[in-house]
Design a protein around this motif. Structure first.
Motif, PDB file in Angstrom:
ATOM      1  N   ILE A 287       0.827  -1.211   0.000  1.00 33.76           N
ATOM      2  CA  ILE A 287       0.000   0.000   0.000  1.00 33.76           C
ATOM      3  C   ILE A 287       0.856   1.254   0.000  1.00 33.76           C
ATOM      4  CG2 ILE A 287      -1.810   1.266   1.223  1.00 33.76           C
ATOM      5  CD1 ILE A 287      -2.621  -1.469   2.477  1.00 33.76           C
ATOM      6  N   VAL A 288       1.784   1.326   0.949  1.00 37.62           N
ATOM      7  CA  VAL A 288       2.604   2.526   1.121  1.00 37.62           C
ATOM      8  C   VAL A 288       4.063   2.109   1.250  1.00 37.62           C
ATOM      9  CG1 VAL A 288       3.043   4.573   2.527  1.00 37.62           C
ATOM     10  CG2 VAL A 288       0.710   3.700   2.294  1.00 37.62           C
ATOM     11  N   GLY A 289       4.965   2.828   0.633  1.00 33.95           N
ATOM     12  CA  GLY A 289       6.388   2.523   0.709  1.00 33.95           C
ATOM     13  C   GLY A 289       7.060   3.223   1.871  1.00 33.95           C
ATOM     14  N   ILE A 290       8.381   3.257   1.858  1.00 33.52           N
ATOM     15  CA  ILE A 290       9.141   3.781   2.985  1.00 33.52           C
ATOM     16  C   ILE A 290       9.022   5.293   3.122  1.00 33.52           C
ATOM     17  CG2 ILE A 290      10.772   1.877   3.022  1.00 33.52           C
ATOM     18  CD1 ILE A 290      12.769   3.623   1.528  1.00 33.52           C
ATOM     19  N   GLY A 291       8.502   5.955   2.098  1.00 33.54           N
ATOM     20  CA  GLY A 291       8.337   7.398   2.196  1.00 33.54           C
ATOM     21  C   GLY A 291       7.004   7.828   2.766  1.00 33.54           C
ATOM     22  N   GLY A 292       6.148   6.869   3.101  1.00 34.99           N
ATOM     23  CA  GLY A 292       4.819   7.195   3.605  1.00 34.99           C
ATOM     24  C   GLY A 292       4.853   7.821   4.986  1.00 34.99           C
ATOM     25  N   LYS A 293       3.906   8.705   5.259  1.00 34.46           N
ATOM     26  CA  LYS A 293       3.779   9.353   6.567  1.00 34.46           C
ATOM     27  C   LYS A 293       2.336   9.226   7.041  1.00 34.46           C
ATOM     28  CE  LYS A 293       8.013  10.937   6.745  1.00 34.46           C
ATOM     29  NZ  LYS A 293       8.977  10.439   7.754  1.00 34.46           N
ATOM     30  N   GLY A 294       2.167   9.048   8.340  1.00 31.00           N
ATOM     31  CA  GLY A 294       0.831   8.963   8.906  1.00 31.00           C
ATOM     32  C   GLY A 294       0.241   7.574   8.765  1.00 31.00           C
ATOM     33  N   GLY A 295      -0.961   7.400   9.347  1.00 34.65           N
ATOM     34  CA  GLY A 295      -1.616   6.102   9.323  1.00 34.65           C
ATOM     35  C   GLY A 295      -2.291   5.812   7.990  1.00 34.65           C
ATOM     36  N   LEU A 296      -2.891   4.633   7.910  1.00 35.97           N
ATOM     37  CA  LEU A 296      -3.587   4.221   6.700  1.00 35.97           C
ATOM     38  C   LEU A 296      -4.820   5.087   6.468  1.00 35.97           C
ATOM     39  CD1 LEU A 296      -3.576   0.343   7.170  1.00 35.97           C
ATOM     40  CD2 LEU A 296      -2.053   1.677   5.717  1.00 35.97           C
ATOM     41  N   ARG A 297      -5.115   5.333   5.213  1.00 37.94           N
ATOM     42  CA  ARG A 297      -6.367   5.994   4.863  1.00 37.94           C
ATOM     43  C   ARG A 297      -7.523   5.007   5.032  1.00 37.94           C
ATOM     44  NH1 ARG A 297      -4.442   9.383  -0.535  1.00 37.94           N
ATOM     45  NH2 ARG A 297      -2.952  10.748   0.559  1.00 37.94           N
ATOM     46  N   PRO A 298      -8.769   5.517   5.079  1.00 41.00           N
ATOM     47  CA  PRO A 298      -9.902   4.650   5.451  1.00 41.00           C
ATOM     48  C   PRO A 298     -10.052   3.386   4.610  1.00 41.00           C
ATOM     49  CG  PRO A 298     -10.553   6.946   5.591  1.00 41.00           C
ATOM     50  CD  PRO A 298      -9.182   6.942   4.998  1.00 41.00           C
TER      51      PRO A 298
END
Length: 494
Positions: free
Chosen positions: A132-143
């Motif tokens: 879903i999200v790589g190492i550059g992601g910030k914050g929690g998962l979207r809904p």
């Protein structure tokens, strides 16, 4: 030794390597390693059901290419695109060419609009790949992503995270909102700090590194392994005597806390020093348990020569405690400060010391020294330990489910230790750790090395005492101390 690097460092190393490789070669390496790990989790690839949760960018590309490899081996592979317009084109083409099914669950559509076919594919899968999200992601998962993760938990497929579980901060381990809880994680090139530090580490599962050829340089974080710790542990020579091996002094205990010095001395006696001196009000209790201890009821400076002092466990905050602390702070030998000593001394006096100093706070004590909230320290442990070491000019061992060790100045990688067990959350365990680390200081190890070796042994001893395995059994601090020699042998023998 495991080494970890920040996202910025990893990105730069990947760019340097990609400049020397054919287009797509780096992704192919990552996808091959990911597909191999997925096949091992499945055990039988042919006929299995695999669902890919695919975000945008290269992380999604790795996931799609690995899915294509599994489809070519006979797995039924479906990909759920959370950002259909930004899915990796090459990976998508490869999956379709291999016979994979592509579905869409756009984040913008909202949680209530996830198609039933998508949730069915996730729930009925044998394996879900979290891309879903790589190492550059910030914050929690979207809904939408959070709902798909919950659906996976309901169906109970194995969950394999790609590079790191989505929702975790790769640089700090912070979890700010919903995050994937994986059964296993495959990370590429180098470990990322967030994979090794709680609370992020709790989401990682079994961790596997796939080399892809990058050379990231000096690490930001490192975790010692058996061989590294074994190289630090002192071994007496044929000419050694108890004084040459080092003498550690323990200034601890009070009427209210008479057991703390017993536990600290117990840890110190198993820490490699040749002798332990005790100064304080619990001399009778200490000698009743450990008659080999050299005891004194006066000020620490009156107890005799030592190579290192431990001060603080059960010390209290009365006049005697303050006098003992003042006496020890004036010495020029290495000093470990724990518990009451941290609050009694205050930042200014700690910072004024010129001899090597090691602090061993838990999150609450660290928060008080930093003027922060405990919750903030626990959420951002890496930032907290670095800030505390710099602010106080001392080596800091921040206790917790993952122990962190930092030197001031930021010139050395932060050390992380995760050898413990949840059963280690028991009264007095920190007193044992203080004695053990202080003893290693007395043998001549610098604070960073003494803290690292002590944390590693302490955690292994707790596992031994609890019985190991996934469950284990309740233990006391004294059980941990008694298990240290066995843990020491395990490390020395590999």
């Amino acid at each position: 030794m495991r080494t970890a690097h920040r996202v910025e460092t990893v990105r730069a190393a990947e760019t340097r390597l990609m400049d020397r490789l054919p287009d797509g070669a780096l992704m192919a390496r990552a996808a091959t390693g990911l597909a191999t790990a997925a096949a091992e989790l499945l055990r039988r690839v042919y006929g299995s059901r695999v669902c890919l949760l695919v975000g945008s960018g290269d992380n999604g590309g790795d996931t799609l290419h690995a899915g294509a490899a599994l489809a070519r081996r006979g797995a039924g592979v479906s990909a759920v695109l959370l950002s259909p317009g930004r899915a990796h084109a090459g990976g998508l083409a490869a999956l379709r060419a291999a016979g994979g099914l592509v579905l869409e669950a756009p984040e913008a559509a909202g949680e209530s609009e996830v198609p039933g076919e998508v949730t069915r594919r996730v729930r009925e899968a044998d394996l879900v790949l979290d891309g879903i999200v790589g190492i550059g992601g910030k914050g929690g998962l979207r809904p939408v992503a959070a709902r798909l993760a919950r659906t996976a938990y309901e169906g109970r497929p194995a969950i394999l995270a790609v590079d790191l579980p989505s929702g975790i901060d790769a640089d700090s381990g912070e979890v700010n909102g919903d995050a994937v809880r994986a059964d296993a994680t495959v990370t590429f090139g180098t470990y990322k700090p967030g994979l090794l530090i709680d609370p992020g580490r709790e989401h990682v599962g079994a961790l596997r590194l796939v080399p892809i050829g990058i050379e990231p340089g000096a690490p930001d974080l490192e975790a010692l392994q058996y061989a590294d710790v074994a190289a630090l542990l002192p071994v007496p020579g044929v000419e050694s005597d108890k004084y040459r091996r080092g003498v550690v002094g323990i200034a601890a205990g009070s009427t209210r806390y008479p057991g703390a010095p017993v536990l600290a001395v117990t840890g110190a006696l198993r820490g490699g020093a040749g002798a332990v001196r005790y100064a304080g009000s619990a001399a009778d209790a200490v000698t009743a348990r450990h008659p080999e201890t050299l005891v004194s009821s006066g000020l620490p400076s009156e107890a005799g020569r030592v190579q290192a002092w431990v001060v603080g466990p059960g010390l209290g905050d009365g006049d005697e405690a303050r006098a003992a602390l003042d006496d020890v702070l004036a010495t020029d030998v290495p000093l470990l400060m724990d518990a009451d000593a941290l609050s009694l001394a205050g930042p200014d006096r700690i910072r004024a010391r010129t001899a090597p100093t090691l602090l061993t706070p838990h999150a609450g004590e660290a928060a008080r020294l930093l003027g922060a909230d405990r919750a903030d320290v626990e959420a951002r442990r890496l930032d907290a330990v670095r800030a505390l070491a710099d602010r106080l000019g001392a080596t800091v061992l921040l206790k917790g489910s993952t122990t962190l060790i930092a030197d001031p100045g930021g010139t050395s990688p932060v050390r992380v230790n995760a050898t413990g067990t949840s059963w280690l959350a028991t009264a007095g365990a920190g007193d044992v750790l203080s004695g053990l680390a202080g003893s290693l200081l007395a043998t001549g190890l610098p604070p960073r090395e003494a803290a690292s070796a002590a944390a590693h042994l302490h955690g292994l001893a707790a596992r031994r005492a609890a019985g190991g395995g996934r469950g284990g059994a309740p233990i006391t601090a004294y059980d941990v101390a008694e298990a240290i020699p066995g843990a020491w042998r395990d490390v020395r023998e590999g």
